[in-house]
Design an enzyme around this catalytic site. Structure first.
Site, PDB file in Angstrom:
ATOM      1  N   HIS A 138      35.764  38.868  44.596  1.00  0.00           N
ATOM      2  CA  HIS A 138      35.852  39.075  43.137  1.00  0.00           C
ATOM      3  C   HIS A 138      35.962  37.844  42.367  1.00  0.00           C
ATOM      4  O   HIS A 138      36.239  36.704  42.867  1.00  0.00           O
ATOM      5  CB  HIS A 138      36.943  40.025  42.823  1.00  0.00           C
ATOM      6  CG  HIS A 138      38.240  39.627  43.539  1.00  0.00           C
ATOM      7  ND1 HIS A 138      39.061  38.629  42.891  1.00  0.00           N
ATOM      8  CD2 HIS A 138      39.204  40.348  44.369  1.00  0.00           C
ATOM      9  CE1 HIS A 138      40.018  38.489  43.656  1.00  0.00           C
ATOM     10  NE2 HIS A 138      40.428  39.411  44.478  1.00  0.00           N
ATOM     11  N   CYS A 146      41.345  38.820  50.079  1.00  0.00           N
ATOM     12  CA  CYS A 146      40.069  38.788  49.259  1.00  0.00           C
ATOM     13  C   CYS A 146      39.502  37.345  49.362  1.00  0.00           C
ATOM     14  O   CYS A 146      40.183  36.465  49.762  1.00  0.00           O
ATOM     15  CB  CYS A 146      40.130  39.464  47.999  1.00  0.00           C
ATOM     16  SG  CYS A 146      40.453  41.150  47.887  1.00  0.00           S
TER      17      CYS A 146
END
Length: 503
Positions: A138, A146
């Site tokens: 992202h 992430c």
């Protein structure tokens, strides 16, 4: 929904892509020109590779010859955890392995600008009892398990994935590695306890390297199997179960020969490097993840952490280069554990000899993290699970000890206090709070010369109004926080209208 709810996990609520301006941004002209030069079609399939140590994300695209070629390499703004696979919910690890990204995993309404779900855990992870959810790639340069890019970068990567789906690709493959699987990297990390897992996924890395084709991935007996096909005398394709015994299968002879040839060269070079005493990677106690050096150079007292860094004038020179996207003010760069630095003995040169097992040094486990959220492509009717906000539990690392040598006539070595003072002079801790932490929590100072920033307002990215777009990194996004205008959305070219014809 409250602002805290909006920031839960790595992505958020649900919205139709057809009305989302961010998700409909066109592929930049410079990338289109690169595709023409490399004999690629706009809507041909893509493949993504991630490398933690190099802090790089590669986008490969299929050429008209049918093989994949590298289209572009993106520096990763932030990844968290340590080198090694994700094992459990809350370990703060970014996953490693092979994953499949379908349209339902693309989230156009992420609280982190745009995102797509890696698909962790896959069948192999589940067979080993590994847990975790909503691990994303992202924007926003903020990571708690992430792989985080800048907003401009994720907009570009997202557009490439979107176009591959328009062209008929049902899912693109994501390959996540601790580092590029070269003999020198394997030699440096030879004593790492994750080496058996890394050797297993290197098999898939080698298949792609020699064929430039997306390797077919299966699982059986709690291991990866690549490019398996049915035996010549079989009437149907083998059925794989990650927890069950492997069925009868074969790998095409030309692939086997090419892979074995590459591996023989790699192993010979690995043996040579070990024999000459290539040092094992140093222990990095207390460092959480990494950051590409181009971003570390832009942040006061920035550090690359577990990623490959730049020293002295090199980092200063990088500070003059243009950043590939906007670095948000809340970025939290990797930093060392100052207690460990202060109590550790003075650094010494690595001996140029093979390292015995008794002197093995490996990276320690990183602080805990878990990541949950939800989102979907409404036109595909793919629903994704909703989750709660992440929490981070930090355990102080054990204090290093060192024996005291007898008094010598040599000059007095630096004290622990002086080393700590020097370490503090090189590193300034960033904000340890995750993005969805309480807004009223006190924030540490980043640099004395930096003026105070106004308090952030609650996230309003789920509002019905059209969100702000980001300029393309391929078209030269500036270093400042000012955004250039993006191309307008053409509603007739939306994902929903174009992809609907494929239903």
């Amino acid at each position: 929904m409250t602002a805290g709810g909006l920031l839960a996990g790595c992505d958020t609520d649900q919205v139709s892509l057809a009305t989302n301006a961010k998700a409909n941004q066109p592929v930049p002209p410079k990338l289109l020109a690169a595709m023409v030069e490399k004999d690629m079609d706009l809507q041909s399939p893509i493949l993504v590779r991630l490398f933690k140590q190099e802090a790089e994300l590669e986008v490969w695209k299929q050429t008209r010859s049918g093989q994949f070629a590298l289209l572009k390499t993106y520096p990763i703004c932030r990844w968290s955890g340590d080198l090694g696979p994700k094992v459990r919910e809350g370990d703060r690890q970014a996953p490693e392995g092979f994953y499949s990204i379908n349209p339902g995993q693309m989230n156009p309404q992420s609280a982190y600008y745009l995102s797509f779900n890696t698909g962790y855990p896959n069948a192999f992870d589940k067979a080993l009892g590994r847990t975790g959810s909503q691990l994303m790639v992202h924007g926003d340069c903020s990571s708690r398990g992430c792989y985080a890019m800048t907003d401009e970068q994720i907009a570009e990567i997202y557009s490439l994935g979107r176009e591959s789906f328009f062209g008929g690709q049902k899912a693109f493959q994501l390959q996540a590695y601790p580092f590029k699987m070269t003999p020198v990297n394997m030699a440096k990390h030879r004593n790492n306890p994750n080496m058996p897992f890394w050797k297993m996924i290197k098999e898939g890395y080698d298949h792609f390297e020699v064929t430039r084709q997306e390797p077919k991935v299966d699982f059986c007996e709690k291991k990866y199997v690549f490019d398996a096909t049915k035996p010549p005398d079989a009437k149907r394709d083998p059925v794989f179960d990650a927890s069950a015994k492997c069925p009868a299968y074969v790998i095409p002879e030309d692939v086997v020969a090419a892979v074995r040839g590459k591996q023989a060269k790699d192993e010979a070079e690995y043996a040579r490097l070990v024999a000459k005493g290539t040092p094992v990677a140093r222990m990095n106690t207390g460092i959480d993840g990494g950051m590409n050096k181009i971003f570390a150079a832009k942040i006061p007292e920035g550090s690359t952490g577990l990623s490959e860094g730049a020293e002295g004038n090199t980092l200063q020179m990088l500070a003059m280069a243009k950043a590939p996207g906007t670095i948000p003010g809340h970025v939290n760069p990797p930093k060392p554990n100052l207690d460990a630095v202060a109590s550790a003995p003075a650094p010494q040169e690595e001996p140029v000899v093979a390292v015995p097992a008794s002197s093995t040094r490996v990276a320690t486990a990183a602080p805990a993290e878990k990541s949950q959220g939800g989102g979907f492509f409404s036109n595909l009717g793919r629903k994704m699970g909703m989750g709660t906000a992440d929490t981070t539990a930090t355990t102080p690392p054990p204090q290093a000890t060192a024996s005291v040598a007898p008094a010598q006539t040599a000059p007095t070595p630096p004290t622990a206090a002086s080393r700590l003072k020097a370490a503090v002079g090189r590193f300034v801790p960033g904000n340890d709070k995750p993005k969805d932490a309480a807004k009223d929590a006190p924030k540490p100072a980043v640099a004395a010369a930096k003026p105070a920033e106004p308090a952030k307002q609650p996230d309003t990215r789920l509002a019905a109004t059209r969100p702000a777009l980001k300029p393309s990194v391929s078209d030269g996004a500036g270093e400042s926080g000012q955004m250039a205008g993006a191309a307008p959305v053409v509603s007739s070219n939306s994902f929903e209208s174009r992809f609907g014809a494929m239903k």
